[in-house]
Design an enzyme around this catalytic site. Structure first.
Site, mmCIF file in Angstrom:
data_model
loop_
_atom_site.group_PDB
_atom_site.id
_atom_site.type_symbol
_atom_site.label_atom_id
_atom_site.label_comp_id
_atom_site.label_asym_id
_atom_site.label_seq_id
_atom_site.Cartn_x
_atom_site.Cartn_y
_atom_site.Cartn_z
ATOM 1 C CG ASP A 49 58.919 -12.683 -24.679
ATOM 2 O OD1 ASP A 49 59.938 -11.798 -24.599
ATOM 3 O OD2 ASP A 49 59.341 -13.347 -23.523
ATOM 4 C CB SER A 50 59.246 -7.361 -26.664
ATOM 5 O OG SER A 50 59.540 -7.678 -27.896
ATOM 6 C CG ASP A 88 61.688 -14.840 -27.336
ATOM 7 O OD1 ASP A 88 62.362 -15.502 -26.589
ATOM 8 O OD2 ASP A 88 61.553 -13.446 -26.863
ATOM 9 C CE LYS A 118 64.941 -13.932 -26.883
ATOM 10 N NZ LYS A 118 64.695 -14.107 -25.466
ATOM 11 C CD GLU A 120 63.298 -14.453 -20.699
ATOM 12 O OE1 GLU A 120 63.183 -14.677 -19.490
ATOM 13 O OE2 GLU A 120 62.816 -13.568 -21.190
ATOM 14 C CD GLU A 187 66.546 -7.802 -21.737
ATOM 15 O OE1 GLU A 187 65.780 -6.723 -21.580
ATOM 16 O OE2 GLU A 187 66.230 -9.017 -22.167
#
Length: 275
Positions: A49-50, A88, A118, A120, A187
Site C-alpha cells: 500500500d506504499s 497488500d 498481507k 496489518e 516493521e
C-alpha cells in the site's frame, strides 16, 4: 527434439519452509517493468500500500483502494514467472468483519492473480486471519509499526522500545502465528524485539527496520534504489542513486531536443540507411 522447461512460482509453503534454512529476500513493486527486472532474484514481491505514496503522491497509505491494488497486482503477475506475488490489503478493506476481509482478499486473488495477501494487525486481527486461512486464502501478517495505524500511533514511530510495547509486539506475533498466518512482517521494531520474536515463532519473520536476525528482509524498492529524494528511513540502505541518474538522462534528452541533436536520421522512418 526441443525440451520445454516449466518455470514454477515460489509457493507460500515454500516461503514458510525457508525458515531456519535460508533468508528470504523481498521488495515492493507496482509496475510490470520493475517487476520483470526483479523476478530472477527475489523470493516474493509485495504490491504494497506504499504504492499510494510512491506512485500516487499521497501523504500516507490510507487512500489506496482494493481496485487499485488488484490492477497493480495483475501488472506484476503478468511480468513475472518465478516470484511469489503478495498483495497488500488496503486500509478499511478488512477491518469491518471477516466476511468483508474474505470478499476483498478473494478479489485480489481472483482478479489480481495474487498468491497471498498481507494485512496489518496482531491479536485483534487474529480471528480474521483464521477466517481467511480456513477458506483458502494465505495471509502474511504485519505487526509492530503499522502504517495504516498512523493516526492512532501518532506518526511513524518505532515500536518495542519499552517493555510494554515490546510485550505487545511479541503477543501480536504469537497471535497471528496461532491464527494460521504463514509469515509475519516486523516493521519498525527494536532490534532485540525482532530477534526475540524470530526465535519465538515457527513462521518466517520478514524485517523492515527490525533485526538482522529476521528470517527475511523487505524494503520499498524506490527507497533502496535512491528514487525518493534525500529523506530516507534509518533502516534503508541505498544501493544506487537513480534520482541523480534519471535527472542527468532527462536533462541530456531535453538539451538534445532543444538543440536539434535528437532525433537524427537514424531515428526516422522511410530513410535509407547506409549498408
Amino acid at each position: 527434439m526441443s525440451v520445454h522447461t516449466t518455470i514454477r512460482r515460489i509457493t507460500v509453503p515454500q516461503l514458510r519452509s525457508f525458515k531456519g534454512h535460508r533468508k528470504i529476500a523481498a521488495l515492493t513493486a507496482y509496475s510490470s517493468v520493475m517487476a520483470s527486472l526483479m523476478d530472477e532474484y527475489l523470493d516474493f514481491i509485495l504490491i504494497g500500500d506504499s504504492t499510494a505514496m510512491v506512485a500516487y503522491g499521497q501523504p500516507n497509505t490510507l487512500a489506496f483502494t482494493v481496485e487499485q491494488v488488484a490492477a497493480h497486482t495483475a501488472a506484476v503477475v503478468r511480468a513475472t514467472q518465478r516470484v511469489c506475488v503478495i498483495a497488500d490489503m488496503p486500509f478499511a478493506s478488512y477491518h469491518e468483519s471477516p466476511e468483508q476481509a474474505f470478499r476483498n482478499a478473494a478479489y485480489l486473488l481472483a482478479q489480481g492473480g495474487a498468491d497471498a495477501v498481507k494485512l496489518e494487525g496482531g491479536s485483534v486481527m487474529a480471528p480474521t486471519i483464521e477466517f481467511l486461512v480456513q477458506r483458502g486464502i494465505p495471509v502474511l501478517a504485519h505487526v509492530g509499526l503499522m502504517p495504516q495505524h498512523v493516526n492512532t500511533m501518532g506518526g511513524y514511530k518505532a515500536q518495542g522500545l519499552d517493555e510494554e510495547t515490546a510485550r505487545i509486539v511479541m503477543q501480536d506475533a504469537k497471535a497471528v502465528e496461532a491464527a494460521g498466518a504463514f509469515g509475519v512482517v516486523l516493521e519498525g521494531v527494536a532490534h532485540t524485539v525482532g530477534t526475540d520474536v524470530t526465535q519465538a515463532v515457527s513462521i518466517p519473520t520478514i524485517g523492515i527496520g527490525a533485526s538482522a536476525s529476521c528470517d527475511g528482509q523487505i524494503l520499498v524498492t524506490e527507497d533502496m534504489l535512491g528514487m525518493n529524494g534525500t529523506r530516507v528511513p534509518r533502516f534503508v540502505k541505498r544501493y544506487t542513486d537513480l534520482d541523480a541518474q534519471i535527472k542527468r538522462s532527462v536533462e541530456r534528452y531535453a538539451d538534445e531536443v532543444r538543440t536539434g541533436v535528437f532525433p537524427d536520421m537514424s531515428h526516422c522512418f522511410g530513410v535509407k540507411r547506409d549498408a
